[in-house]
Design a protein around this motif. Structure first.
Motif, short mmCIF file in Angstrom:
data_model
loop_
_atom_site.label_atom_id
_atom_site.label_comp_id
_atom_site.label_asym_id
_atom_site.label_seq_id
_atom_site.Cartn_x
_atom_site.Cartn_y
_atom_site.Cartn_z
N TYR A 126 29.91 39.46 38.93
CA TYR A 126 29.09 38.40 38.45
C TYR A 126 29.20 38.04 36.85
N ASP A 127 29.48 39.38 36.40
CA ASP A 127 29.49 39.05 35.00
C ASP A 127 30.78 38.34 34.51
N PHE A 128 31.85 38.81 35.19
CA PHE A 128 33.10 38.51 34.99
C PHE A 128 33.17 36.97 35.19
N LEU A 129 32.73 36.47 36.29
CA LEU A 129 32.47 34.98 36.75
C LEU A 129 31.95 34.40 35.71
N LEU A 130 31.00 34.78 35.31
CA LEU A 130 30.04 34.17 34.33
C LEU A 130 30.77 33.96 33.09
N PHE A 131 31.50 34.92 32.67
CA PHE A 131 32.45 34.95 31.41
C PHE A 131 33.39 33.92 31.53
N CYS A 132 34.06 33.85 32.50
CA CYS A 132 35.04 32.81 32.69
C CYS A 132 34.37 31.41 32.78
N GLN A 133 33.41 31.33 33.50
CA GLN A 133 32.64 29.97 33.37
C GLN A 133 32.27 29.47 31.99
N ARG A 134 31.93 30.61 31.21
CA ARG A 134 31.43 30.34 29.74
C ARG A 134 32.78 29.98 28.82
N ASN A 135 33.85 30.54 29.26
CA ASN A 135 35.19 30.51 28.46
C ASN A 135 36.26 29.86 29.16
N PRO A 136 36.31 28.50 29.56
CA PRO A 136 37.13 27.84 30.59
C PRO A 136 38.59 27.87 29.74
N LYS A 137 38.42 27.82 28.42
CA LYS A 137 39.88 27.77 28.06
C LYS A 137 40.78 28.72 28.10
N PRO A 138 40.19 29.97 27.73
CA PRO A 138 40.99 31.21 28.00
C PRO A 138 40.90 31.76 29.53
N CYS A 139 39.94 31.34 30.09
CA CYS A 139 39.82 31.92 31.38
C CYS A 139 39.69 30.70 32.58
N PRO A 140 40.47 29.86 32.54
CA PRO A 140 40.37 28.93 33.73
C PRO A 140 40.71 29.60 35.04
N LEU A 141 39.60 29.69 35.53
CA LEU A 141 39.70 30.55 37.13
C LEU A 141 40.14 29.33 38.15
N LEU A 142 40.97 29.78 38.81
CA LEU A 142 41.49 28.86 39.97
C LEU A 142 40.98 29.46 41.48
N GLU A 143 40.48 30.49 41.49
CA GLU A 143 40.22 31.02 42.76
C GLU A 143 39.47 32.39 42.68
N VAL A 144 38.44 32.81 43.18
CA VAL A 144 37.86 33.98 43.47
C VAL A 144 37.71 34.16 44.80
N THR A 145 38.46 35.33 45.15
CA THR A 145 38.29 35.78 46.66
C THR A 145 36.97 36.25 47.18
N ASN A 146 36.88 36.18 48.47
CA ASN A 146 35.44 36.61 49.06
C ASN A 146 35.58 38.11 48.91
N ILE A 147 34.28 38.67 48.76
CA ILE A 147 34.16 40.29 48.53
C ILE A 147 34.90 41.01 49.50
N GLY A 148 35.69 41.80 48.93
CA GLY A 148 36.54 42.78 49.84
C GLY A 148 37.81 42.13 50.45
N SER A 149 38.09 40.70 50.26
CA SER A 149 39.27 39.89 50.74
C SER A 149 40.31 39.91 49.62
N PRO A 150 41.51 40.34 50.27
CA PRO A 150 42.73 39.98 49.30
C PRO A 150 43.38 38.77 49.42
N ILE A 151 42.63 37.92 50.28
CA ILE A 151 43.52 36.55 50.88
C ILE A 151 42.93 35.57 49.85
N PRO A 152 43.65 34.84 49.13
CA PRO A 152 43.37 33.51 48.47
C PRO A 152 43.37 32.17 49.39
#
Lengths: 261, 261
Positions: free
Chosen positions: B45-71
């Motif tokens: 949660y904190d990491f996702l929020l960090f990316c949301q707050r800092n989109p220029k250095p952390c442009p999130l493309l995708e977050v997998t479901n918990i426990g899943s290695p499949i994008p």
């Protein structure tokens, strides 16, 4: 009083003192207004992930720290418990209360999500001499459920809600260009023309808001709508969810132009 | 073998079978490559929020479901445990292992974050006849710690890391225009010119990567860098963190052009 010229701090002060309980459209012109969704922290990760996966209907502007009603980035001196003119309170998905303050409902387990709203790109359209029908007709924008599925995230899933604005055929391309510059507030349209191909059967019977006139030389243009995250969160029937009342937005300190590309 | 023409599925298949263990630069031209950060769900949660707050250095493309290695969104038939040429494994912030598969380290409590990478906008610059010095000199891009503070989020905080590309004075404006079209992969530069004003004292001594030649008629141009979220996550010393090895990226099914505005 010309509320369009108020600074955001002045507008929020009026609202906080219950001297303004009407919609915020036209207040503090040029400043970003935001949709509000408040959820318990147990649902925050899934909701944040839902917004990350569906940025067009859910353009997240800010997420407060756990338990904090202060939007540190968009208006650090504001308080989200008092600075919107009207709130809707839902329990288990049912609207149980409308009120002008949520101070008595706030707790250490709540998180506020501020989501971009169409006022920003509507201002840009008007500046480009593309008129907005529901503003001309003094109505609420017509909104529709669609057959476009959002990317699900944990406990949240559902279809996209869109807003519709009739645009003159000659202005459609310019409308795409102008709104594309605002990806943090819904951005480019998601569909132009034929409503049936996105699952809308009757344009004159919107699911939310009011029907508006579509003239001979106009095309219906559809944008992803910030009602989507509210509707989808409500479907999950959380113990508590608080939102802004339609049109009664949070006025931030940031200017619309600062969020264009 | 001309790896630039491989489809993303073909490239990932080579990598999965350990027939390619080198950097992925130049593979499957035109397709988005991504940085990888794997973290335990307690920090997600904190990491996702960090990316949301800092989109220029952390442009999130995708977050997998918990426990899943499949994008599921960027390459639903891929497996993030095997489809990158090299991984770095950190325990409590220390690099303890480099390996070509993390299948034996994966668990139900892990979440993978795919973050946009500069290859996308570099391709756009080259197509606009703006040469990239570190590619010409066959080096790694020079990267620097700066005095620009990221917006903190929960347990994550720190300064932004930037990458630097020398650009001819006459091309600087075009470089801003071209990269602005890619907000999902760092977007426009964050700084042009004087390195000292963002806390960089020596351009010939980068904190990561290699120094490159800056010619007389060139200006250093700085972009927010995807090393930022890795560096900041590492500082938090999580029990387990896994990343791609520098330059050994994940190749997605999505085209660069699909993520421009």
């Amino acid at each position: 009083m010309d509320v369009s010229m108020l600074t955001p701090a002045q507008a929020r002060s009026l609202i906080r003192q219950d001297q303004w309980n009407k919609p915020t459209s036209g207040m503090s012109n040029g400043y970003i207004q935001a949709n509000l969704v408040v959820l318990p922290k147990a649902l925050a990760y899934d909701f944040l992930l839902f917004c990350q996966r569906n940025p067009k209907p859910c353009p997240l502007l800010e997420v407060t720290n756990i338990g904090s009603p202060i939007p540190e980035i968009f208006a650090p001196e504001a308080d989200l418990r008092t600075d919107l003119p009207e709130y809707y309170v839902y329990k288990k998905g049912e609207l149980i209360q409308k009120c002008s303050s949520i101070s008595d409902l706030w707790s250490e387990s709540l998180i506020a999500f501020l989501i971009g709203c169409s006022f920003t790109f509507e201002e840009a359209l008007v500046k480009n001499r593309i008129p907005i029908r529901h503003i001309e007709e003094r109505k609420n924008v017509p909104m529709y459920n669609t057959s476009i599925r959002c990317q699900p995230a944990g406990e949240f899933q559902g279809s996209m809600v869109v807003s519709m604005r009739p645009i003159k055929k000659k202005d459609v391309i310019r409308a795409v260009q102008v709104t594309s510059r605002f990806p943090s507030v819904h951005g480019a349209p998601i569909h132009i023309g034929d409503p049936k191909s996105i699952g809308i059967s009757q344009l004159d019977e919107p699911d939310f808001g009011d029907p508006v006139t579509i003239k001979e030389d106009e095309v219906p243009v559809f944008w992803a709508c910030g009602v989507t995250p509210q509707a989808i969160a409500k479907d999950r029937k959380p113990d508590l969810m608080i939102t802004h009342a339609p049109g009664h937005m949070f006025i931030t300190n940031e200017r619309n132009e600062g969020y264009s590309v």
